[in-house]
Write an enzyme that holds these catalytic residues in place. Structure first.
Site, PDB file in Angstrom:
ATOM      1  N   GLN A  56      -2.218   2.156  10.357  1.00  0.00           N
ATOM      2  CA  GLN A  56      -0.916   2.202   9.688  1.00  0.00           C
ATOM      3  C   GLN A  56       0.170   2.786  10.576  1.00  0.00           C
ATOM      4  OE1 GLN A  56      -3.819   3.107   8.140  1.00  0.00           O
ATOM      5  NE2 GLN A  56      -3.671   2.907   5.919  1.00  0.00           N
TER       6      GLN A  56
ATOM      7  N   ARG B 213      -7.479  -1.160  -7.186  1.00  0.00           N
ATOM      8  CA  ARG B 213      -7.812  -0.289  -6.063  1.00  0.00           C
ATOM      9  C   ARG B 213      -7.997   1.139  -6.548  1.00  0.00           C
ATOM     10  NH1 ARG B 213      -4.241   0.366  -1.121  1.00  0.00           N
ATOM     11  NH2 ARG B 213      -6.094   1.536  -0.499  1.00  0.00           N
TER      12      ARG B 213
ATOM     13  N   ARG C 147       0.861  -1.175   0.000  1.00  0.00           N
ATOM     14  CA  ARG C 147       0.000   0.000   0.000  1.00  0.00           C
ATOM     15  C   ARG C 147       0.895   1.221   0.000  1.00  0.00           C
ATOM     16  NH1 ARG C 147       2.263   2.027   3.638  1.00  0.00           N
ATOM     17  NH2 ARG C 147       0.580   3.496   3.980  1.00  0.00           N
ATOM     18  N   GLY C 148       0.284   2.371  -0.233  1.00  0.00           N
ATOM     19  CA  GLY C 148       1.066   3.570  -0.483  1.00  0.00           C
ATOM     20  C   GLY C 148       1.149   3.761  -1.986  1.00  0.00           C
ATOM     21  N   ALA C 149       0.749   4.920  -2.450  1.00  0.00           N
ATOM     22  CA  ALA C 149       0.622   5.143  -3.892  1.00  0.00           C
ATOM     23  C   ALA C 149       1.896   4.854  -4.686  1.00  0.00           C
ATOM     24  CB  ALA C 149       0.140   6.568  -4.149  1.00  0.00           C
TER      25      ALA C 149
ATOM     26  N   ASP D 168      -1.991  12.483  -0.270  1.00  0.00           N
ATOM     27  CA  ASP D 168      -2.561  11.596  -1.282  1.00  0.00           C
ATOM     28  C   ASP D 168      -2.905  12.348  -2.554  1.00  0.00           C
ATOM     29  OD1 ASP D 168      -2.438   9.306   0.316  1.00  0.00           O
ATOM     30  OD2 ASP D 168      -4.310   9.804   1.309  1.00  0.00           O
TER      31      ASP D 168
END
Length: 272
Positions: free
Chosen positions: A201, A90, A53-55, A242
């Site tokens: 997180q 996603r 996860r994490g762009a 984000d």
């Protein structure tokens, strides 16, 4: 970054390009497990189920997902199928769509026999570029911490929110990169780590990676940040983003807005 003294990135290919390996972030902080992705569906599942996860890391994983798909079938149809499958994994920041566009551009006009090598090369470049971007952010933030330390002469207490460390990127991280650089340079830092909901997180990832790298930190409940600022226990805030608009407005994990308001009310520098 370091895990018990050993350097890791969050994603890396095997030397023979037969597979790609990742850290299964669902198991942290209790179990450190490396997972092998061997085909397109493995990469898609890793993104969908939040093994990664994490762009930035999602984008890198998608890029390698295209590589794995081409190892099985180098046709245009297989490429299109891989891109469609990965794009649908996603709803996330632009990195996923951007990385897939980069992979298409890297291979679509090549003969089929050259596509696999070109794909792995571009995926590696995407990863290396992300590392350098994070390193550059780290250098910018490091100067802020260094200046504050030179003025204060004591431990710099930094508050962060959610996870914007190397587990969210390929290496270094975004908001945590300056902290790692300051720690590695011998500047005494201490990090207040917000727990954050709904997936914790801060507790599961940020506290874990800071601890493994040896950075002093304390885990706090999300709502304690304002209280700490009121009592002069936060020198500076670093958070990730984000979404960032051209005018400089940012969107980030739920709760970031409250930290920004508290920081402004208490005169604490707040950096994104």
């Amino acid at each position: 970054m370091q895990v018990d003294g050993k350097h890791y990135r969050s994603i890396w290919p095997l030397a023979d390009h037969s597979a790609v390996e990742i850290i299964d972030q669902r198991k942290l902080p209790h179990i450190f497990e490396v997972v092998r992705l061997e085909q397109l569906e493995d990469a898609a599942t890793a993104i969908r189920d939040m093994c990664v996860r994490g762009a930035p890391l999602i984008g890198a994983t998608a890029a390698y997902g295209v590589c794995l798909a081409l190892r099985t079938d180098t046709s245009d149809m297989a490429l299109a199928r891989a891109v469609d499958l990965l794009q649908a994994t996603r709803p996330t920041a632009i990195n996923l769509k951007w990385a897939l566009s980069e992979m298409i551009a890297a291979v679509e006009n090549l003969p089929r026999e050259k596509r696999i090598e070109a794909a792995f090369q571009r995926a590696a470049e995407i990863c290396d570029e992300d590392v350098e971007l994070c390193r550059a952010m780290g250098r910018s933030g490091f100067r802020l911490i260094e200046s504050m330390w030179q003025h204060k002469g004591e431990t710099i207490n930094i508050l962060t929110h959610c996870n914007a460390g190397w587990l969210a990127t390929v290496d270094w991280g975004t908001a945590l990169a300056p902290i790692y650089m300051a720690h590695d340079a011998g500047i005494p830092v201490h990090v207040w780590v917000d727990e954050t909901r709904p997936r914790n997180q801060g507790a599961h990832l940020t506290a874990w990676e800071l601890g493994k790298h040896g950075v002093p930190h304390s885990l706090i409940v999300d709502n304690a940040g304002g209280h700490l600022m009121q009592h002069g226990q936060v020198d500076i805030c670093f958070v990730g983003t984000d979404r960032t608009t051209a005018s400089g407005d940012v969107c980030n994990k739920i709760g970031t807005y409250l930290k920004a308001l508290a920081a402004r009310d208490n005169g604490v520098p707040f950096y994104v």
